[in-house]
Scaffold this motif. Structure first.
Motif, PDB file in Angstrom:
ATOM      1  N   ALA A 277       0.772  -1.579   0.179  1.00 21.31           N
ATOM      2  CA  ALA A 277       0.592  -0.107  -0.160  1.00 21.31           C
ATOM      3  C   ALA A 277       1.128   1.841   0.268  1.00 21.31           C
ATOM      4  O   ALA A 277       2.301   1.296   0.618  1.00 21.31           O
ATOM      5  CB  ALA A 277      -0.883  -0.179   1.352  1.00 21.31           C
ATOM      6  N   ASP A 278       0.506   2.209  -0.568  1.00 19.87           N
ATOM      7  CA  ASP A 278       1.175   3.548  -0.729  1.00 19.87           C
ATOM      8  C   ASP A 278       1.125   3.837   1.027  1.00 19.87           C
ATOM      9  O   ASP A 278       0.134   4.153   1.973  1.00 19.87           O
ATOM     10  CB  ASP A 278       0.039   4.550  -1.600  1.00 19.87           C
ATOM     11  N   GLY A 279       2.644   4.077   1.168  1.00 19.92           N
ATOM     12  CA  GLY A 279       2.472   5.392   2.252  1.00 19.92           C
ATOM     13  C   GLY A 279       2.186   6.812   2.705  1.00 19.92           C
ATOM     14  O   GLY A 279       1.067   6.975   1.728  1.00 19.92           O
ATOM     15  N   VAL A 280       2.075   7.315   4.004  1.00 21.97           N
ATOM     16  CA  VAL A 280       1.725   8.420   3.438  1.00 21.97           C
ATOM     17  C   VAL A 280       2.314   9.532   4.470  1.00 21.97           C
ATOM     18  O   VAL A 280       3.462   8.537   5.143  1.00 21.97           O
ATOM     19  CB  VAL A 280       0.186   8.065   5.151  1.00 21.97           C
ATOM     20  N   SER A 281       2.927  10.691   3.770  1.00 21.01           N
ATOM     21  CA  SER A 281       3.898  11.786   4.128  1.00 21.01           C
ATOM     22  C   SER A 281       3.150  12.851   4.508  1.00 21.01           C
ATOM     23  O   SER A 281       2.287  12.671   3.958  1.00 21.01           O
ATOM     24  CB  SER A 281       5.039  11.253   3.111  1.00 21.01           C
ATOM     25  N   VAL A 282       4.423  13.636   4.981  1.00 21.70           N
ATOM     26  CA  VAL A 282       3.933  14.521   6.328  1.00 21.70           C
ATOM     27  C   VAL A 282       4.377  15.924   4.617  1.00 21.70           C
ATOM     28  O   VAL A 282       4.832  15.995   4.291  1.00 21.70           O
ATOM     29  CB  VAL A 282       5.288  15.870   7.118  1.00 21.70           C
ATOM     30  N   VAL A 283       3.011  16.885   4.421  1.00 18.99           N
ATOM     31  CA  VAL A 283       2.786  17.424   3.265  1.00 18.99           C
ATOM     32  C   VAL A 283       4.006  19.032   3.722  1.00 18.99           C
ATOM     33  O   VAL A 283       4.200  19.608   2.641  1.00 18.99           O
ATOM     34  CB  VAL A 283       1.434  17.589   2.312  1.00 18.99           C
TER      35      VAL A 283
ATOM     36  N   SER B 218      -0.283  13.783   3.059  1.00 18.27           N
ATOM     37  CA  SER B 218      -0.529  13.589   2.121  1.00 18.27           C
ATOM     38  C   SER B 218      -1.701  13.172   2.142  1.00 18.27           C
ATOM     39  O   SER B 218      -2.570  12.535   0.426  1.00 18.27           O
ATOM     40  CB  SER B 218       0.844  12.340   1.225  1.00 18.27           C
ATOM     41  N   ASP B 219      -2.546  12.129   2.475  1.00 22.96           N
ATOM     42  CA  ASP B 219      -3.964  11.293   2.923  1.00 22.96           C
ATOM     43  C   ASP B 219      -4.572  12.356   2.928  1.00 22.96           C
ATOM     44  O   ASP B 219      -6.283  12.260   2.853  1.00 22.96           O
ATOM     45  CB  ASP B 219      -4.391  10.037   3.137  1.00 22.96           C
ATOM     46  N   ASN B 220      -4.307  14.117   2.771  1.00 20.74           N
ATOM     47  CA  ASN B 220      -5.209  14.674   3.055  1.00 20.74           C
ATOM     48  C   ASN B 220      -6.023  14.683   4.792  1.00 20.74           C
ATOM     49  O   ASN B 220      -6.734  15.509   4.975  1.00 20.74           O
ATOM     50  CB  ASN B 220      -6.489  15.351   2.079  1.00 20.74           C
ATOM     51  N   ASN B 221      -5.446  13.990   5.512  1.00 23.77           N
ATOM     52  CA  ASN B 221      -5.479  14.247   7.010  1.00 23.77           C
ATOM     53  C   ASN B 221      -4.417  15.206   7.799  1.00 23.77           C
ATOM     54  O   ASN B 221      -3.669  15.367   7.224  1.00 23.77           O
ATOM     55  CB  ASN B 221      -5.052  12.784   7.729  1.00 23.77           C
ATOM     56  N   THR B 222      -5.443  15.832   9.106  1.00 29.50           N
ATOM     57  CA  THR B 222      -4.074  16.677   9.814  1.00 29.50           C
ATOM     58  C   THR B 222      -3.929  16.422  11.376  1.00 29.50           C
ATOM     59  O   THR B 222      -4.734  15.255  11.528  1.00 29.50           O
ATOM     60  CB  THR B 222      -4.965  18.181   9.586  1.00 29.50           C
ATOM     61  N   ILE B 223      -2.746  16.554  11.509  1.00 26.30           N
ATOM     62  CA  ILE B 223      -2.732  16.271  12.301  1.00 26.30           C
ATOM     63  C   ILE B 223      -2.226  17.360  13.910  1.00 26.30           C
ATOM     64  O   ILE B 223      -1.147  17.843  12.518  1.00 26.30           O
ATOM     65  CB  ILE B 223      -1.030  14.569  13.215  1.00 26.30           C
TER      66      ILE B 223
END
Length: 90
Positions: A58-64, A78-83
């Motif tokens: 699966a594609d990973g998620v990175s900080v944009v 990168s998946d449009n979520n925020t932390i």
């Protein structure tokens, strides 16, 4: 010349060994022999065939991006979520 056990007593008892004790120890041990021949090749089995290629992960998620609202550090992924992390650390 002293025996190996006699020399051992000199070194184990805490007595200060003399230079002669060291020479005698080397004489008791003997000289280093020549290097032995290399063993026969092929003792290790041959490599087996390569296995099948695995499925794509699966594609990973990175900080944009990262920004601060004055209270929190907001990381956009990168998946449009925020932390949101309290900042400075509280």
């Amino acid at each position: 010349m002293p025996t190996k056990d006699e020399l051992k007593q000199v070194f184990v008892t805490g007595a200060v060994p003399t230079q002669q004790n060291f020479h005698d120890l080397i004489d008791v041990a003997g000289v280093t022999g020549p290097k032995g021949d290399t063993g026969p090749a092929g003792l290790k089995g041959d490599a087996g065939p390569a296995g099948p290629k695995g499925d794509k992960g699966a594609d990973g998620v990175s900080v944009v991006s990262a920004a601060s609202d004055g209270t929190n550090l907001v990381l956009t992924l990168s998946d449009n979520n925020t932390i949101s992390v309290p900042w400075p650390s509280q």
